[in-house]
Design a protein around this motif. Structure first.
Motif, PDB file in Angstrom:
ATOM      1  N   LYS A  74      -5.289   8.967   3.069  1.00  0.00           N
ATOM      2  CA  LYS A  74      -5.913   7.671   2.781  1.00  0.00           C
ATOM      3  C   LYS A  74      -4.886   6.735   2.182  1.00  0.00           C
ATOM      4  CE  LYS A  74      -7.636   8.018  -1.961  1.00  0.00           C
ATOM      5  NZ  LYS A  74      -8.806   7.827  -2.829  1.00  0.00           N
ATOM      6  N   GLU A  75      -5.129   5.445   2.372  1.00  0.00           N
ATOM      7  CA  GLU A  75      -4.286   4.423   1.766  1.00  0.00           C
ATOM      8  C   GLU A  75      -4.783   4.115   0.362  1.00  0.00           C
ATOM      9  OE1 GLU A  75      -3.431   0.829   3.759  1.00  0.00           O
ATOM     10  OE2 GLU A  75      -3.010   1.779   5.689  1.00  0.00           O
ATOM     11  N   LYS A  76      -3.856   3.736  -0.499  1.00  0.00           N
ATOM     12  CA  LYS A  76      -4.207   3.323  -1.858  1.00  0.00           C
ATOM     13  C   LYS A  76      -3.187   2.298  -2.332  1.00  0.00           C
ATOM     14  CE  LYS A  76      -1.510   6.736  -4.385  1.00  0.00           C
ATOM     15  NZ  LYS A  76      -1.500   7.677  -5.524  1.00  0.00           N
TER      16      LYS A  76
ATOM     17  N   ARG B 174       0.831  -1.198   0.000  1.00  0.00           N
ATOM     18  CA  ARG B 174       0.000   0.000   0.000  1.00  0.00           C
ATOM     19  C   ARG B 174       0.871   1.256   0.000  1.00  0.00           C
ATOM     20  NH1 ARG B 174      -4.956  -0.610  -1.435  1.00  0.00           N
ATOM     21  NH2 ARG B 174      -5.899   0.798   0.103  1.00  0.00           N
TER      22      ARG B 174
ATOM     23  N   VAL C  43      -6.595  15.454   3.967  1.00  0.00           N
ATOM     24  CA  VAL C  43      -7.237  14.170   4.266  1.00  0.00           C
ATOM     25  C   VAL C  43      -6.347  13.042   3.742  1.00  0.00           C
ATOM     26  CG1 VAL C  43      -9.266  12.727   3.921  1.00  0.00           C
ATOM     27  CG2 VAL C  43      -9.523  15.210   4.119  1.00  0.00           C
TER      28      VAL C  43
ATOM     29  N   TYR D  82       0.481   5.652   1.095  1.00  0.00           N
ATOM     30  CA  TYR D  82      -0.350   6.601   1.848  1.00  0.00           C
ATOM     31  C   TYR D  82      -0.211   7.979   1.225  1.00  0.00           C
ATOM     32  CZ  TYR D  82      -2.604   8.798   5.896  1.00  0.00           C
ATOM     33  OH  TYR D  82      -3.471   9.487   6.717  1.00  0.00           O
TER      34      TYR D  82
END
Length: 428
Positions: A280-282, A270, A278, A272
């Motif tokens: 988020k993980e992807k 993953r 904001v 970050y």
């Protein structure tokens, strides 16, 4: 054929009519699937004599064949509409979508938005790219005031309004614009709106060869030493990036469940990111998982780091678990929130500036790659550790100079192992 009132007999699907000193061939190609309007293919033939009519008959036959074979463009929608449909249906990361929308609204839509997709040509695209490389606002060489400092009627000289000065768009930016246009036209081909993608043959600015600038071994030693002086957690982070070549977002997203200290391996699955505050993980950049082996010293450092984290969390009543992040921020003890990628870059840059070293966190990735290649590690292994796709093609393109140096080293090594030749005896 046409009726006496000038209207076309739809049953014949085509007509030939005189237009000035030429003949116009017109063939009905069906209904536009988007607008619902009739679509026609037209072509002109010079002259109105018997030979011209014979040539026009051949053109009509060819156009009818194109319609029957469904090779004719089936829509008259604008490129602007095609852009909207492509953006709506494409699966893009938020940051990527935001960047594309900026290019579309600032440059692509104003220049090509009103052009029908089926009329977009490679020449149009090449003209656009040439204009942008001369001036990003496509000013056509005419002087104008780019920014007025006062409203209403005023003297621009007294108000010191900003006069336009041509600023060429970077070749890399033009290539990005080309990629967006090509993506839209590829979709138009898939949707049977056009028969081919002109962006595939349009000439775009050449891509400059990458010029990675890693810190020298001496600079790398100073950087990692200073990082440990600042604090052990930060030193461990810098050390791990330096020895594995992981990306900034990947090191921030790393969790203890992906660290196997017994086997000496970390899994990169993953990344970050932060967008407008904001996080988020992807997926990783290449959407691939990879396993990176760790050396003994790095394993020891991570063991010590885990022990420190466990003790620190215990002080506030938190038990360290595998689903927690390996690296967290320095201001707040919260294992559920990873180290901010922006904070990592900023802290690293400040540290490097104090040492008088001009570099950035991503250069540690270059350092890892170049050191491995210089040491003679094969290209495929280096590409695997970096997470490059294409079987090493990207690695070769970026680090060609170091691959060449490694190849020279390999040649000398092989030469040293060859049997020594005996000198020839002199004829005397």
């Amino acid at each position: 054929m046409t009726r006496a009132d000038g209207s076309e007999d739809r049953r014949t699907r085509g007509s030939i009519r005189v237009r000035g000193n030429s003949l116009q061939v017109r063939v009905f190609a069906g209904k536009d699937p988007v607008t619902g309007k009739d679509v026609y293919l037209t072509e002109s033939v010079k002259g109105t004599d018997k030979a011209a009519y014979k040539a026009a008959d051949k053109v009509q036959t060819r156009l009818l064949a194109e319609v029957d074979a469904q090779r004719a463009a089936s829509t008259t929608v604008s490129f602007s509409y095609a852009i909207d449909e492509w953006l709506r249906t494409s699966d893009l990361e938020d940051t990527t979508r935001e960047g594309y929308e900026g290019y579309v609204e600032r440059t692509i839509r104003p220049a090509l938005g009103k052009v029908q997709v089926k009329k977009l040509t490679a020449r149009m695209l090449e003209n656009l790219y040439a204009d942008l490389r001369r001036c990003r606002t496509r000013c056509e060489g005419k002087p104008f005031v780019e920014q007025h400092k006062a409203e209403g009627q005023h003297d621009c000289k007294e108000a010191k309004c900003k006069a336009h000065k041509c600023s060429p768009m970077a070749a890399s930016t033009v290539r990005q614009i080309h990629a967006i246009i090509s993506g839209v036209m590829n979709a138009a081909v898939r949707w049977d709106w056009v028969t081919s993608n002109p962006a595939k043959v349009a000439k775009k600015p050449q891509q400059k060869p990458p010029q990675p600038d890693p810190p020298s071994p001496a600079e790398a030693a100073r950087l990692v030493e200073e990082a440990f002086v600042m604090d052990d957690d930060w030193g461990t982070l810098v050390w791990l990036v330096m020895t594995t070549g992981v990306r900034r977002g990947e090191i921030c997203a790393l969790k203890w469940s992906r660290v196997d200290l017994d086997e000496g391996v970390i899994e990169i699955r993953r990344s970050y990111t932060l967008r407008r505050g904001v996080g988020k993980e992807k997926d990783t950049k290449t959407h691939q998982m990879r396993r990176i082996a760790l050396d003994t010293e790095t394993v020891v450092l991570l063991m010590e780091h885990r022990q420190r984290c466990a003790e620190r969390f215990a002080e506030v009543g938190i038990e360290l678990t595998d689903d927690m992040y390996v690296f967290t921020g320095v201001r707040k003890i919260d294992p559920r929130v990873p180290y901010s990628p922006h904070a990592v870059s900023s802290r690293y840059k400040d540290m490097a500036e104090r040492l008088g070293i001009k570099t950035h966190i991503h250069a540690l990735r270059h350092y890892s790659a170049t050191e491995l290649l210089t040491a003679g590690v094969d290209l495929r292994t280096v590409a695997g550790r970096l997470g490059h796709g294409g079987g090493g093609a990207t690695t070769l393109r970026v680090y060609a100079a170091w691959v060449a140096a490694s190849d020279r080293k390999a040649a000398e090594l092989l030469g040293s192992r060859m049997p020594k030749r005996k000198p020839k005896k002199s004829a005397d």
